[in-house]
Every structure is written in C-alpha cells, then in structure tokens.
Design an enzyme around this catalytic site. Structure first.
Site, mmCIF file in Angstrom:
data_model
loop_
_atom_site.group_PDB
_atom_site.id
_atom_site.type_symbol
_atom_site.label_atom_id
_atom_site.label_comp_id
_atom_site.label_asym_id
_atom_site.label_seq_id
_atom_site.Cartn_x
_atom_site.Cartn_y
_atom_site.Cartn_z
ATOM 1 N N LYS A 20 11.228 12.567 -36.451
ATOM 2 C CA LYS A 20 10.505 11.324 -36.131
ATOM 3 C C LYS A 20 8.995 11.435 -36.312
ATOM 4 O O LYS A 20 8.341 10.446 -36.617
ATOM 5 C CB LYS A 20 10.837 10.876 -34.705
ATOM 6 C CG LYS A 20 10.268 11.795 -33.649
ATOM 7 C CD LYS A 20 10.700 11.367 -32.262
ATOM 8 C CE LYS A 20 9.986 12.205 -31.228
ATOM 9 N NZ LYS A 20 10.771 12.449 -30.028
ATOM 10 N N ARG A 75 11.919 10.218 -17.215
ATOM 11 C CA ARG A 75 12.075 9.256 -18.296
ATOM 12 C C ARG A 75 13.565 8.896 -18.269
ATOM 13 O O ARG A 75 14.058 8.519 -17.221
ATOM 14 C CB ARG A 75 11.581 9.814 -19.631
ATOM 15 C CG ARG A 75 11.258 8.687 -20.618
ATOM 16 C CD ARG A 75 10.715 9.195 -21.946
ATOM 17 N NE ARG A 75 11.751 9.874 -22.729
ATOM 18 C CZ ARG A 75 11.520 10.442 -23.914
ATOM 19 N NH1 ARG A 75 10.307 10.425 -24.437
ATOM 20 N NH2 ARG A 75 12.502 11.034 -24.574
HETATM 21 C C1 LIG Z 1 10.976 13.750 -29.858
HETATM 22 C C2 LIG Z 1 12.121 14.266 -29.113
HETATM 23 C C3 LIG Z 1 12.461 15.621 -29.194
HETATM 24 C C4 LIG Z 1 11.654 16.615 -29.987
HETATM 25 O O1 LIG Z 1 10.511 17.012 -29.291
HETATM 26 P P1 LIG Z 1 9.480 18.101 -29.852
HETATM 27 O O2 LIG Z 1 8.581 18.329 -28.721
HETATM 28 O O3 LIG Z 1 8.802 17.474 -31.030
HETATM 29 O O4 LIG Z 1 10.245 19.305 -30.238
HETATM 30 C C5 LIG Z 1 13.569 16.051 -28.486
HETATM 31 N N1 LIG Z 1 14.291 15.197 -27.747
HETATM 32 C C6 LIG Z 1 14.003 13.889 -27.643
HETATM 33 C C7 LIG Z 1 14.869 13.013 -26.820
HETATM 34 C C8 LIG Z 1 12.900 13.374 -28.324
HETATM 35 O O5 LIG Z 1 12.632 12.082 -28.228
#
Ligand SMILES: *Cc1c(COP(=O)(O)O)cnc(C)c1O
Length: 356
Positions: A37, A132
């Site tokens: 993302k 969250r």
């Molecule tokens: C963005 C996201 C991740 C990845 O997080 P990083 O810190 O970039 O490794 C993992 N789980 C969820 C639910 C996310 O939204």
C-alpha cells in the site's frame, strides 16, 4: 516532459529486503505477506516481494488489488483494511484472505461468497490495546459462533495491529494474549487455528531477539521492505537497505538570499506563522515540488549539507550553502522519503513513478 517530480523505485533492493525479512521469519517458522500500500499497489513492487519469498501480497485498498490483478500479478491477495460493506462483492470475487472484525460483515461476506461461488479465508482481528480495529478479547466465543455458521468463508486464524493508531508496541505479553484468543475462537468455531498474524514491521525486533511467542506464524510487512526503517520502534533496521525509494525534484531557481524575510510576518499559505532566525545571506534553491506532491516534513535531502527551509503547494525551498556546490535550473535534487511522504508521492497524480 512531466518527468519530475519523480518517485524512483529500485525493485532489486525491494527484492533483496524481502529476501532478508522472509529468511529471518522462516528461521522462526513464520511466513510474510508483502505489503504494497505504501507504493499504491505497484505491480512491479508486488512481483519483487513475491520473488523475495513473500507468500502473498497484502494491501489496504481494493483499488490497488484490482490494479495488481489487472497487471497479471499472481497473488494470493490479502485485504488489510477491514472491508466496507459496499466493497464485499469485489472482495468475494478478488481477494483470497480478508481481515475482519464485525460479525455482520462476516455474514454479508459469506452471502457474497456463496453468490459468486467463491471461497474466502478470514483472519479475525483482535484489539490487543492499540484501539484501532479488532474484537475485544471477551467477544471470542461469540465471534467463533458466527464463524461456525459460515458456508463459504473459512476461518484461518487471528491477527492484531500494533503501533498504528496509538503507537502500542508488540510484546511477548500481548502476542501471547493474541494466540490465546485465537485458540478460544477456533474452539468455539470448531476449526483449527492455522494462522496467527502477529503484526507488521514493528514486530520484527521480537524475532531478531528470539522473543517471538510460540504460535505466532505470520507477519504483514511493508515499511521494513520498502524503506528499511521501523518508525514505531524509532530505528533503522541494520540488516536492510535504505535506498529502495527516492523522490527526485528539479531545480527552478538558485540564488543567494537573506535568511530573514523582509516585512511584517503574517501566516503562510497553510495558516502557520513561520519563525526565521537571521543567519545572513545564504545560497538557496527552489525545486518544483510541494505539498501537492509529497509531505515535505517527511523528506531528507540526500545531498550532504542541504536542509529544507519550507514548502508551499508547488515549491520546496532548500538551503544549500553548506553543500559547497553551485546549482542551475534543471539540476536534480534527491530526497529520502519517510513512509508518509512515500505514500503521498505515490498517490499524487503529479508525481511520475519510475521503476529502476
Ligand atoms: C499497513 C499495514 C501493515 C504493514 O505495516 P508496516 O508497518 O508497513 O509493516 C500491516 N497490517 C495492517 C493491517 C496494515 O494496515
């Protein structure tokens, strides 16, 4: 034309970082979903992650998953953001694993899956304190019962988020708690507990220190692979490369000017009242990039001695006096983005993405 500002992505580095992270995890019996993302689901980024040993691609946006599938990325795909009811028809047809926290959404997804004759795996999110998404641990039995009624949705396991909304760190205690809730849900759903998804980049330190609780067997990793950093833990990850993503911008003005503005000071274009210290005349450049392209506060100039003075919508001013160099219009300056600046740059339609 339209070459700059540019988001420059080195997929070799992303592949190498993926390999490092997946091997570290493999030693502890864990697998990794590569999270795309931060670069808007760029298909080449996804391919590099899969080649680097990730078991699949995870993204928060259906639109990004659609983009990767249309470009022929094999997947499997995991949807990171708990789905909007309005996107369940897409999810049922296109997503292999979904993170979920609401029983209503689970039932609606099961109905969509039956309608489109597809199976979908779910990971139930459990709130281990970051506040969250996620069920509260005492809802385990009720969620298990809802899962038991599903026909086309298959319970895979549980997951948790850390360091997202509140900055709560993953620890041995809260991850062991997650495993325990997972077992409760599995028992009440009458299923096996196949997956315990123990967080993201911020969980890697537990693996490095050999402190990952038994039973946690997956992570979802974006930041570490893309940037080599861990913002929640406040560190650069020593065994990962930092230069996979850079932002490039073109110089449009260069002259020596006073450091203290001349005239009465009101608010700037974004309502802030800036304060300037008088450091005499100094060499400064303007590059054609601003808040519509990036988050300027998240940029670090790669050039030694350069410091960002400020930004407006379309201009970024940089003090280059201490670089010992001269500049001309057309010169290119490079910057290292943090996660937020990378996300903004990859989202801006004014930034040209270039894959190395
Ligand atoms: C963005 C996201 C991740 C990845 O997080 P990083 O810190 O970039 O490794 C993992 N789980 C969820 C639910 C996310 O939204």
């Amino acid at each position: 034309m339209f070459e700059y500002p540019q988001l420059c992505i080195d997929t070799d580095v992303i592949g190498k970082n993926s390999r490092k992270v997946t091997e570290l995890c493999k030693k502890a019996g864990m697998s990794v979903w590569g999270v795309t993302k931060g670069l808007s689901g760029h298909p080449d980024v996804a391919r590099a992650m899969l080649e680097g040993g990730c078991i699949g691609i995870a993204d928060s946006r259906c639109l990004n998953i659609h983009r990767m599938k249309s470009a022929g990325v094999q997947g499997p795909f995991l949807l990171l953001r708990i789905p909007m009811p309005s996107e369940l028809a897409f999810v049922a047809r296109n997503v292999d694993v979904v993170l979920l926290s609401m029983a209503e959404t689970l039932e609606a997804l099961d109905a969509e899956c039956r309608k489109s004759k597809k199976e979908c795996g779910v990971i139930i999110m459990v709130d281990m304190g970051d506040l969250r998404e996620g069920i509260w641990p005492d809802e385990a039995c009720r969620m298990g019962e809802a899962l038991r009624k599903c026909k086309a949705v298959r319970f895979l396991g549980v997951g948790a988020n850390f360091g997202c909304l509140s900055g709560v760190l993953p620890t041995e205690t809260n991850l062991s708690g997650l495993v325990a809730v997972g077992k409760e849900i599995a028992a009440s759903a009458g299923s096996d507990l196949e997956v315990v998804s123990g967080g993201a980049t911020s969980s890697l330190y537990l693996l490095e220190e050999n402190r990952m609780p038994h039973g946690v067997n997956q992570l979802r990793v974006g930041e570490a692979i893309l940037l080599g950093t861990d913002v929640t833990g406040g560190r650069e990850i020593p065994y990962l490369e930092k230069g996979a993503v850079e932002v490039l911008a073109e110089v449009v003005e260069c002259r020596r000017k006073p450091t203290k503005p001349i005239g009465e000071i009101g608010a700037d274009a974004f309502g802030r009242t800036p304060v300037f210290e008088d450091r005499g005349d100094r060499l400064r450049v303007i590059v054609a990039m601003g808040r519509q392209d990036v988050i300027p506060e998240g940029l670090a100039p790669s050039l030694e001695g350069a410091t960002i003075i400020g930004a407006s919508s379309d201009h970024l001013t940089i003090d280059v006096e201490d670089t010992g160099r001269s500049f001309r219009p057309g010169d290119i300056l490079r910057f290292r983005p943090d996660y937020g600046a990378m996300l903004a740059a990859s989202t801006s339609r004014y930034v040209n993405v270039r894959i190395l």
